[in-house]
Design a protein around this motif. Sequence first.
Motif, PDB file in Angstrom:
ATOM      1  N   ALA A  26       0.828  -1.201   0.000  1.00  0.00           N
ATOM      2  CA  ALA A  26       0.000   0.000   0.000  1.00  0.00           C
ATOM      3  C   ALA A  26       0.864   1.253   0.000  1.00  0.00           C
ATOM      4  O   ALA A  26       0.534   2.251  -0.658  1.00  0.00           O
ATOM      5  CB  ALA A  26      -0.933   0.002   1.215  1.00  0.00           C
ATOM      6  N   SER A  27       1.990   1.197   0.712  1.00  0.00           N
ATOM      7  CA  SER A  27       2.859   2.374   0.751  1.00  0.00           C
ATOM      8  C   SER A  27       3.576   2.570  -0.582  1.00  0.00           C
ATOM      9  O   SER A  27       3.834   3.712  -0.980  1.00  0.00           O
ATOM     10  CB  SER A  27       3.871   2.261   1.898  1.00  0.00           C
ATOM     11  N   TYR A  28       3.899   1.488  -1.285  1.00  0.00           N
ATOM     12  CA  TYR A  28       4.484   1.634  -2.620  1.00  0.00           C
ATOM     13  C   TYR A  28       3.479   2.290  -3.564  1.00  0.00           C
ATOM     14  O   TYR A  28       3.828   3.159  -4.367  1.00  0.00           O
ATOM     15  CB  TYR A  28       4.897   0.268  -3.185  1.00  0.00           C
ATOM     16  N   LEU A  29       2.228   1.852  -3.471  1.00  0.00           N
ATOM     17  CA  LEU A  29       1.172   2.428  -4.311  1.00  0.00           C
ATOM     18  C   LEU A  29       1.004   3.909  -4.007  1.00  0.00           C
ATOM     19  O   LEU A  29       0.908   4.739  -4.923  1.00  0.00           O
ATOM     20  CB  LEU A  29      -0.130   1.662  -4.089  1.00  0.00           C
ATOM     21  N   SER A  30       0.988   4.254  -2.735  1.00  0.00           N
ATOM     22  CA  SER A  30       0.846   5.663  -2.335  1.00  0.00           C
ATOM     23  C   SER A  30       2.034   6.501  -2.800  1.00  0.00           C
ATOM     24  O   SER A  30       1.896   7.690  -3.095  1.00  0.00           O
ATOM     25  CB  SER A  30       0.710   5.773  -0.813  1.00  0.00           C
ATOM     26  N   ALA A  31       3.209   5.868  -2.867  1.00  0.00           N
ATOM     27  CA  ALA A  31       4.412   6.584  -3.292  1.00  0.00           C
ATOM     28  C   ALA A  31       4.393   6.922  -4.772  1.00  0.00           C
ATOM     29  O   ALA A  31       5.153   7.789  -5.228  1.00  0.00           O
ATOM     30  CB  ALA A  31       5.648   5.752  -2.975  1.00  0.00           C
ATOM     31  N   GLY A  32       3.552   6.240  -5.547  1.00  0.00           N
ATOM     32  CA  GLY A  32       3.476   6.496  -6.978  1.00  0.00           C
ATOM     33  C   GLY A  32       3.801   5.305  -7.849  1.00  0.00           C
ATOM     34  O   GLY A  32       3.663   5.364  -9.073  1.00  0.00           O
ATOM     35  N   VAL A  33       4.250   4.194  -7.244  1.00  0.00           N
ATOM     36  CA  VAL A  33       4.510   2.980  -8.023  1.00  0.00           C
ATOM     37  C   VAL A  33       3.180   2.436  -8.542  1.00  0.00           C
ATOM     38  O   VAL A  33       2.214   2.316  -7.784  1.00  0.00           O
ATOM     39  CB  VAL A  33       5.218   1.916  -7.161  1.00  0.00           C
ATOM     40  N   ASN A  34       3.094   2.118  -9.831  1.00  0.00           N
ATOM     41  CA  ASN A  34       1.837   1.599 -10.381  1.00  0.00           C
ATOM     42  C   ASN A  34       2.011   0.252 -11.089  1.00  0.00           C
ATOM     43  O   ASN A  34       1.074  -0.252 -11.703  1.00  0.00           O
ATOM     44  CB  ASN A  34       1.179   2.613 -11.317  1.00  0.00           C
ATOM     45  N   ARG A  35       3.225  -0.295 -10.992  1.00  0.00           N
ATOM     46  CA  ARG A  35       3.476  -1.609 -11.598  1.00  0.00           C
ATOM     47  C   ARG A  35       4.508  -2.341 -10.756  1.00  0.00           C
ATOM     48  O   ARG A  35       5.515  -1.756 -10.357  1.00  0.00           O
ATOM     49  CB  ARG A  35       3.983  -1.445 -13.042  1.00  0.00           C
ATOM     50  N   LEU A  36       4.247  -3.627 -10.470  1.00  0.00           N
ATOM     51  CA  LEU A  36       5.180  -4.443  -9.709  1.00  0.00           C
ATOM     52  C   LEU A  36       5.676  -5.596 -10.570  1.00  0.00           C
ATOM     53  O   LEU A  36       4.921  -6.160 -11.375  1.00  0.00           O
ATOM     54  CB  LEU A  36       4.512  -5.021  -8.455  1.00  0.00           C
ATOM     55  N   SER A  37       6.933  -5.953 -10.381  1.00  0.00           N
ATOM     56  CA  SER A  37       7.522  -7.094 -11.085  1.00  0.00           C
ATOM     57  C   SER A  37       8.115  -8.031 -10.047  1.00  0.00           C
ATOM     58  O   SER A  37       9.089  -7.681  -9.366  1.00  0.00           O
ATOM     59  CB  SER A  37       8.607  -6.624 -12.061  1.00  0.00           C
ATOM     60  N   PHE A  38       7.521  -9.215  -9.909  1.00  0.00           N
ATOM     61  CA  PHE A  38       7.939 -10.181  -8.898  1.00  0.00           C
ATOM     62  C   PHE A  38       8.911 -11.196  -9.500  1.00  0.00           C
ATOM     63  O   PHE A  38       8.603 -11.861 -10.497  1.00  0.00           O
ATOM     64  CB  PHE A  38       6.736 -10.940  -8.336  1.00  0.00           C
ATOM     65  N   GLY A  39      10.070 -11.343  -8.868  1.00  0.00           N
ATOM     66  CA  GLY A  39      11.037 -12.348  -9.281  1.00  0.00           C
ATOM     67  C   GLY A  39      10.696 -13.698  -8.698  1.00  0.00           C
ATOM     68  O   GLY A  39      11.369 -14.178  -7.780  1.00  0.00           O
ATOM     69  N   VAL A  40       9.653 -14.335  -9.230  1.00  0.00           N
ATOM     70  CA  VAL A  40       9.187 -15.627  -8.702  1.00  0.00           C
ATOM     71  C   VAL A  40      10.128 -16.749  -9.136  1.00  0.00           C
ATOM     72  O   VAL A  40      10.540 -17.589  -8.339  1.00  0.00           O
ATOM     73  CB  VAL A  40       7.742 -15.915  -9.173  1.00  0.00           C
ATOM     74  N   GLN A  41      10.449 -16.788 -10.422  1.00  0.00           N
ATOM     75  CA  GLN A  41      11.342 -17.755 -11.076  1.00  0.00           C
ATOM     76  C   GLN A  41      10.742 -19.153 -11.182  1.00  0.00           C
ATOM     77  O   GLN A  41      10.843 -19.792 -12.215  1.00  0.00           O
ATOM     78  CB  GLN A  41      12.724 -17.832 -10.396  1.00  0.00           C
ATOM     79  N   SER A  42      10.135 -19.675 -10.125  1.00  0.00           N
ATOM     80  CA  SER A  42       9.504 -20.999 -10.179  1.00  0.00           C
ATOM     81  C   SER A  42       8.528 -21.127  -9.018  1.00  0.00           C
ATOM     82  O   SER A  42       8.662 -20.429  -8.008  1.00  0.00           O
ATOM     83  CB  SER A  42      10.569 -22.098 -10.101  1.00  0.00           C
ATOM     84  N   PHE A  43       7.545 -22.023  -9.201  1.00  0.00           N
ATOM     85  CA  PHE A  43       6.642 -22.354  -8.099  1.00  0.00           C
ATOM     86  C   PHE A  43       6.942 -23.744  -7.550  1.00  0.00           C
ATOM     87  O   PHE A  43       6.133 -24.307  -6.820  1.00  0.00           O
ATOM     88  CB  PHE A  43       5.180 -22.266  -8.567  1.00  0.00           C
ATOM     89  N   ASP A  44       8.090 -24.278  -7.906  1.00  0.00           N
ATOM     90  CA  ASP A  44       8.527 -25.577  -7.406  1.00  0.00           C
ATOM     91  C   ASP A  44       9.583 -25.350  -6.333  1.00  0.00           C
ATOM     92  O   ASP A  44      10.643 -24.774  -6.603  1.00  0.00           O
ATOM     93  CB  ASP A  44       9.099 -26.406  -8.565  1.00  0.00           C
ATOM     94  N   ASP A  45       9.307 -25.785  -5.122  1.00  0.00           N
ATOM     95  CA  ASP A  45      10.226 -25.502  -4.012  1.00  0.00           C
ATOM     96  C   ASP A  45      11.606 -26.106  -4.236  1.00  0.00           C
ATOM     97  O   ASP A  45      12.629 -25.507  -3.865  1.00  0.00           O
ATOM     98  CB  ASP A  45       9.634 -26.006  -2.693  1.00  0.00           C
ATOM     99  N   GLY A  46      11.666 -27.281  -4.859  1.00  0.00           N
ATOM    100  CA  GLY A  46      12.957 -27.877  -5.142  1.00  0.00           C
ATOM    101  C   GLY A  46      13.772 -27.028  -6.107  1.00  0.00           C
ATOM    102  O   GLY A  46      14.976 -26.805  -5.912  1.00  0.00           O
ATOM    103  N   CYS A  47      13.119 -26.551  -7.160  1.00  0.00           N
ATOM    104  CA  CYS A  47      13.809 -25.685  -8.118  1.00  0.00           C
ATOM    105  C   CYS A  47      14.274 -24.396  -7.457  1.00  0.00           C
ATOM    106  O   CYS A  47      15.382 -23.917  -7.715  1.00  0.00           O
ATOM    107  CB  CYS A  47      12.890 -25.375  -9.301  1.00  0.00           C
ATOM    108  N   LEU A  48      13.418 -23.820  -6.618  1.00  0.00           N
ATOM    109  CA  LEU A  48      13.789 -22.581  -5.937  1.00  0.00           C
ATOM    110  C   LEU A  48      15.012 -22.787  -5.048  1.00  0.00           C
ATOM    111  O   LEU A  48      15.908 -21.931  -4.999  1.00  0.00           O
ATOM    112  CB  LEU A  48      12.610 -22.063  -5.114  1.00  0.00           C
ATOM    113  N   GLN A  49      15.060 -23.900  -4.362  1.00  0.00           N
ATOM    114  CA  GLN A  49      16.223 -24.185  -3.512  1.00  0.00           C
ATOM    115  C   GLN A  49      17.483 -24.344  -4.340  1.00  0.00           C
ATOM    116  O   GLN A  49      18.549 -23.838  -3.985  1.00  0.00           O
ATOM    117  CB  GLN A  49      15.951 -25.438  -2.677  1.00  0.00           C
ATOM    118  N   ARG A  50      17.358 -25.030  -5.479  1.00  0.00           N
ATOM    119  CA  ARG A  50      18.534 -25.224  -6.326  1.00  0.00           C
ATOM    120  C   ARG A  50      19.009 -23.919  -6.962  1.00  0.00           C
ATOM    121  O   ARG A  50      20.183 -23.768  -7.315  1.00  0.00           O
ATOM    122  CB  ARG A  50      18.243 -26.283  -7.397  1.00  0.00           C
TER     123      ARG A  50
END
Length: 385
Positions: free
Chosen positions: A113-137
């Motif tokens: 909410a504070s990012y939105l209030s600051a003026g940010v209107n787009r977010l980019s999430f570095g998810v990379q994978s939804f597999d926990d094993g892949c994320l660990q590797r």
Amino acid sequence: MPELMPPPLALYIHIPWCVKKCPYCDFNSHGQKSELPVVDYIAALTRDLEQDLPLVWGRTISSVFFGGGTPSLFSGAAIGDILSMANSRLRFAPNCEITLECNPGTAEHDRFASYLSAGVNRLSFGVQSFDDGCLQRLGRIHDAERARAAVINAQDSGFSNINLDLMYALPQQTLAMALNDVEQALALNPQHLSHYQLTLEPNTLFAAKPPAGIPEMDDAWDMQEACIARMAEAGFSQYEVSAYAREGQRCQHNLNYWTYGDYLGIGAGAHGKISSGHDGRILRRWKPKHPETYIASAGTQAGIGGDEFVLPENRPFDYMLNALRLVDGFSLADFELRTGLGREAIATQLDEAAERGWLDISGDRAKPTELGMRFANDVMGLFLH
């Protein structure tokens, strides 16, 4: 020779710290070892921007991008201070796209909410994978559940323009696993997806000690094709080698890079490109990489890591390095306006690329074929002087 016309201008702001550096990352990022020097860094950004202002007097900022590192380590108040500082010195376009990169492992619910209030209107999430094993590797600090929670929290806070980064051809990843990552991402209803192959970049831990189980190239290609088809089925059209968007949701900041636009780069290790219409020159400028060096030198001559003018003979390759990433290609008129060169400067290379089946040239437009997209590096190589 055609006159060089200054293109749209963007602003890139680099936040260089991460909780820890990922083993595949070759960006200018530094593991956080103590409390971040937020006040000192904002002061350095201010001096940095003021030093670069004479390069862009009178021009309008079309987009802003906070990259890293992990910009979400900074609070909403800090991001707001940076945007206020920049907006008081530059003219922002109405509805200026302002993107903040977020690591799901550092994204706290009350910050969105504070990012939105600051003026940010787009977010980019570095998810990379939804597999926990892949994320660990991959050495990531979040798991799949935390990634999902972060995206949902951002949406609940009012964000309606969200990108998710996904990687494929990960260590021990199968085609089914790659497709499942796409399914998990689609279930979160983002507006944009970045989907790119893991590469072993020089000077990274993965390059020095490659992980076991990296898929073969043919398997990686199968993953890419299957994932592209699934994203298209869900309404995401590919507009760049690794970018997919719903209708009207293409990333304007990245499009500016790919269409050889201009950008100011402030922050540790940031790069910029500025075209000058009155003298036809194109300047590339970069800043010192190490945060401590940057903070100490910003705003002085030592705070400019380097300046390099793009010579006319290098401009065809410089332009194509970006434009040939686009599915729709480029127009020859645009090439002339943004490089100051006539189309005859690339006529031989275009003919050769067309003969090899890499480019489809129709009237004023040159468009990569499917084969050309697959061998993009070879196509770009034709334009080296």
